[in-house]
Design a protein around this motif. Structure first.
Motif, PDB file in Angstrom:
ATOM      1  N   ASP A   1       0.778  -1.163  -0.012  1.00 10.26           N
ATOM      2  CA  ASP A   1       0.108  -0.030  -0.047  1.00 10.26           C
ATOM      3  C   ASP A   1       0.834   1.113  -0.053  1.00 10.26           C
ATOM      4  N   GLY A   2       0.538   2.280  -0.760  1.00 11.78           N
ATOM      5  CA  GLY A   2       1.286   3.393  -0.834  1.00 11.78           C
ATOM      6  C   GLY A   2       2.499   3.468  -1.426  1.00 11.78           C
ATOM      7  N   VAL A   3       2.655   2.240  -2.138  1.00  9.27           N
ATOM      8  CA  VAL A   3       4.269   2.278  -2.935  1.00  9.27           C
ATOM      9  C   VAL A   3       3.771   2.253  -4.433  1.00  9.27           C
ATOM     10  N   GLY A   4       4.673   3.196  -5.127  1.00 11.69           N
ATOM     11  CA  GLY A   4       4.538   3.260  -6.479  1.00 11.69           C
ATOM     12  C   GLY A   4       5.490   1.972  -7.128  1.00 11.69           C
ATOM     13  N   ARG A   5       5.290   1.966  -8.441  1.00 10.10           N
ATOM     14  CA  ARG A   5       5.993   0.646  -9.189  1.00 10.10           C
ATOM     15  C   ARG A   5       7.558   1.125  -9.069  1.00 10.10           C
ATOM     16  N   PHE A   6       7.968  -0.124  -8.435  1.00 11.52           N
ATOM     17  CA  PHE A   6       9.550  -0.185  -8.522  1.00 11.52           C
ATOM     18  C   PHE A   6      10.082  -0.412  -9.828  1.00 11.52           C
ATOM     19  N   GLU A   7      10.871   0.481 -10.378  1.00 15.95           N
ATOM     20  CA  GLU A   7      11.494   0.360 -11.455  1.00 15.95           C
ATOM     21  C   GLU A   7      12.959  -0.336 -11.369  1.00 15.95           C
ATOM     22  N   LEU A   8      13.220  -1.171 -12.275  1.00 18.59           N
ATOM     23  CA  LEU A   8      14.578  -1.556 -12.399  1.00 18.59           C
ATOM     24  C   LEU A   8      15.466  -0.731 -12.854  1.00 18.59           C
ATOM     25  N   LEU A   9      16.524  -0.697 -12.281  1.00 18.92           N
ATOM     26  CA  LEU A   9      17.603   0.397 -12.771  1.00 18.92           C
ATOM     27  C   LEU A   9      19.117  -0.521 -12.976  1.00 18.92           C
ATOM     28  N   GLY A  10      19.030  -1.567 -13.547  1.00 19.54           N
ATOM     29  CA  GLY A  10      19.923  -2.371 -13.940  1.00 19.54           C
ATOM     30  C   GLY A  10      19.853  -3.585 -13.097  1.00 19.54           C
ATOM     31  N   VAL A  11      20.955  -4.596 -13.019  1.00 17.86           N
ATOM     32  CA  VAL A  11      20.710  -5.793 -12.510  1.00 17.86           C
ATOM     33  C   VAL A  11      20.620  -5.838 -11.027  1.00 17.86           C
ATOM     34  N   GLU A  12      21.052  -4.755 -10.263  1.00 15.71           N
ATOM     35  CA  GLU A  12      21.027  -5.044  -8.883  1.00 15.71           C
ATOM     36  C   GLU A  12      20.114  -3.995  -8.135  1.00 15.71           C
ATOM     37  N   ASP A  13      19.590  -2.837  -8.762  1.00 10.35           N
ATOM     38  CA  ASP A  13      18.922  -1.843  -8.254  1.00 10.35           C
ATOM     39  C   ASP A  13      17.573  -1.481  -8.695  1.00 10.35           C
ATOM     40  N   ILE A  14      16.698  -0.938  -7.830  1.00 12.13           N
ATOM     41  CA  ILE A  14      15.567  -0.720  -7.869  1.00 12.13           C
ATOM     42  C   ILE A  14      15.038   0.483  -7.187  1.00 12.13           C
ATOM     43  N   CYS A  15      14.197   1.271  -7.601  1.00 10.39           N
ATOM     44  CA  CYS A  15      13.900   2.507  -7.042  1.00 10.39           C
ATOM     45  C   CYS A  15      12.291   2.625  -7.481  1.00 10.39           C
ATOM     46  N   ALA A  16      11.680   3.416  -6.570  1.00  8.83           N
ATOM     47  CA  ALA A  16       9.973   3.798  -6.482  1.00  8.83           C
ATOM     48  C   ALA A  16       9.734   4.864  -5.559  1.00  8.83           C
ATOM     49  N   VAL A  17       8.712   5.756  -5.962  1.00 10.66           N
ATOM     50  CA  VAL A  17       8.300   6.996  -5.232  1.00 10.66           C
ATOM     51  C   VAL A  17       7.315   6.251  -4.600  1.00 10.66           C
ATOM     52  N   VAL A  18       7.265   6.762  -3.265  1.00  9.20           N
ATOM     53  CA  VAL A  18       6.473   6.258  -1.987  1.00  9.20           C
ATOM     54  C   VAL A  18       5.769   7.340  -1.401  1.00  9.20           C
ATOM     55  N   ASP A  19       4.471   6.872  -1.201  1.00 10.01           N
ATOM     56  CA  ASP A  19       3.224   8.203  -0.748  1.00 10.01           C
ATOM     57  C   ASP A  19       3.679   8.731   0.480  1.00 10.01           C
ATOM     58  N   SER A  20       3.860   7.651   1.623  1.00  5.58           N
ATOM     59  CA  SER A  20       3.744   8.162   2.752  1.00  5.58           C
ATOM     60  C   SER A  20       4.690   7.651   3.548  1.00  5.58           C
ATOM     61  N   ALA A  21       4.865   8.348   4.875  1.00  6.30           N
ATOM     62  CA  ALA A  21       5.972   7.758   5.806  1.00  6.30           C
ATOM     63  C   ALA A  21       5.732   6.154   6.223  1.00  6.30           C
ATOM     64  N   GLU A  22       4.541   5.889   6.367  1.00  9.26           N
ATOM     65  CA  GLU A  22       3.978   4.539   6.855  1.00  9.26           C
ATOM     66  C   GLU A  22       4.634   3.547   5.559  1.00  9.26           C
ATOM     67  N   ALA A  23       4.305   4.053   4.310  1.00 10.47           N
ATOM     68  CA  ALA A  23       4.890   3.259   3.337  1.00 10.47           C
ATOM     69  C   ALA A  23       6.465   2.890   3.128  1.00 10.47           C
ATOM     70  N   VAL A  24       7.008   4.295   3.530  1.00  8.08           N
ATOM     71  CA  VAL A  24       8.431   3.798   3.343  1.00  8.08           C
ATOM     72  C   VAL A  24       8.769   3.025   4.553  1.00  8.08           C
ATOM     73  N   THR A  25       8.453   3.271   5.707  1.00 13.47           N
ATOM     74  CA  THR A  25       8.884   2.246   6.827  1.00 13.47           C
ATOM     75  C   THR A  25       8.450   1.072   6.394  1.00 13.47           C
ATOM     76  N   ASP A  26       7.407   0.515   5.864  1.00 11.91           N
ATOM     77  CA  ASP A  26       6.928  -0.795   5.487  1.00 11.91           C
ATOM     78  C   ASP A  26       7.860  -1.535   4.370  1.00 11.91           C
ATOM     79  N   THR A  27       7.988  -0.574   3.506  1.00 10.38           N
ATOM     80  CA  THR A  27       9.043  -0.925   2.467  1.00 10.38           C
ATOM     81  C   THR A  27      10.587  -1.150   3.037  1.00 10.38           C
ATOM     82  N   THR A  28      10.901  -0.401   3.814  1.00  8.08           N
ATOM     83  CA  THR A  28      12.195  -0.464   4.272  1.00  8.08           C
ATOM     84  C   THR A  28      12.499  -1.734   5.306  1.00  8.08           C
TER      85      THR A  28
END
Length: 191
Positions: free
Chosen positions: A30-57
């Motif tokens: 919840d609250g996490v955008g689509r994680f983009e692949l940035l090569g073989v080892e890296d992924i990145c996404a925009v996240v909506d809220s502090a709760e979603a950042v904490t859950d993702t981390t």
């Protein structure tokens, strides 16, 4: 606005597949955008809220073998690409597994956020399989009685598993991380 950049640091032979599957799984939170692949080892996404950042981390820390960068930018003025760049800059080139680094658009002190995630990483790393099962059910919204019934154990055994798994420390750390992330986001709004 937040972004999370994660770099796989494990030794999986089919790392590209693992990274892709991880990106797909994290994108369902919840609250996490689509994680983009940035090569073989890296992924990145925009996240909506502090709760979603904490859950993702916490999901990345639980999985192990990930270095994590968090970018924090103003909701009103920043573009998604700007906050992604902050997260990428936070992770740097030599970030180690299980380490969370944070960079704020305002340049404010983010050491408290880094510290709380270091403590949470320690709690999560010490957890047994039984502890992971118990805490996952609790995190999913079940009561101790419901979780105990789901696992086929007594309420007392469930309580013991949660205590051994550091459930109280995890919930306190989660709340602290969310509060610190919100405060950092508010500081970028004021600057």
């Amino acid at each position: 606005m937040f972004a999370v950049h994660a770099r796989y640091r494990g030794r999986e032979r089919r790392r590209a597949d693992l990274v892709r599957r991880s990106a797909e799984a994290l994108s369902t939170l919840d609250g996490v955008g689509r994680f983009e692949l940035l090569g073989v080892e890296d992924i990145c996404a925009v996240v909506d809220s502090a709760e979603a950042v904490t859950d993702t981390t916490m999901a990345l820390l639980s999985a192990g073998d990930w270095a994590i960068g968090i970018g924090i930018a103003s909701n009103s003025g920043a573009e998604p690409d700007e906050v992604r760049k902050l997260a990428t800059a936070a992770i740097g080139r030599r970030c180690r597994t299980g380490v969370v680094r944070v960079r704020s658009q305002s340049g404010g002190d983010t050491s408290g956020i880094t510290a709380v995630f270091a403590l949470l990483a320690h709690v999560l790393a010490k957890r047994t399989t039984e502890g992971r099962e118990a805490t996952q059910l609790m995190r999913g919204g079940m009561s101790q009685n419901e979780a105990a019934a789901e696992l086929g154990i007594s309420k007392q055994a469930m309580s013991q598993r949660l205590a051994a798994a550091g459930w109280t420390a995890e919930t306190a750390g989660w709340k602290l991380a969310v509060g610190l992330l919100r405060r950092a986001e508010d500081a970028t709004e004021r600057d």
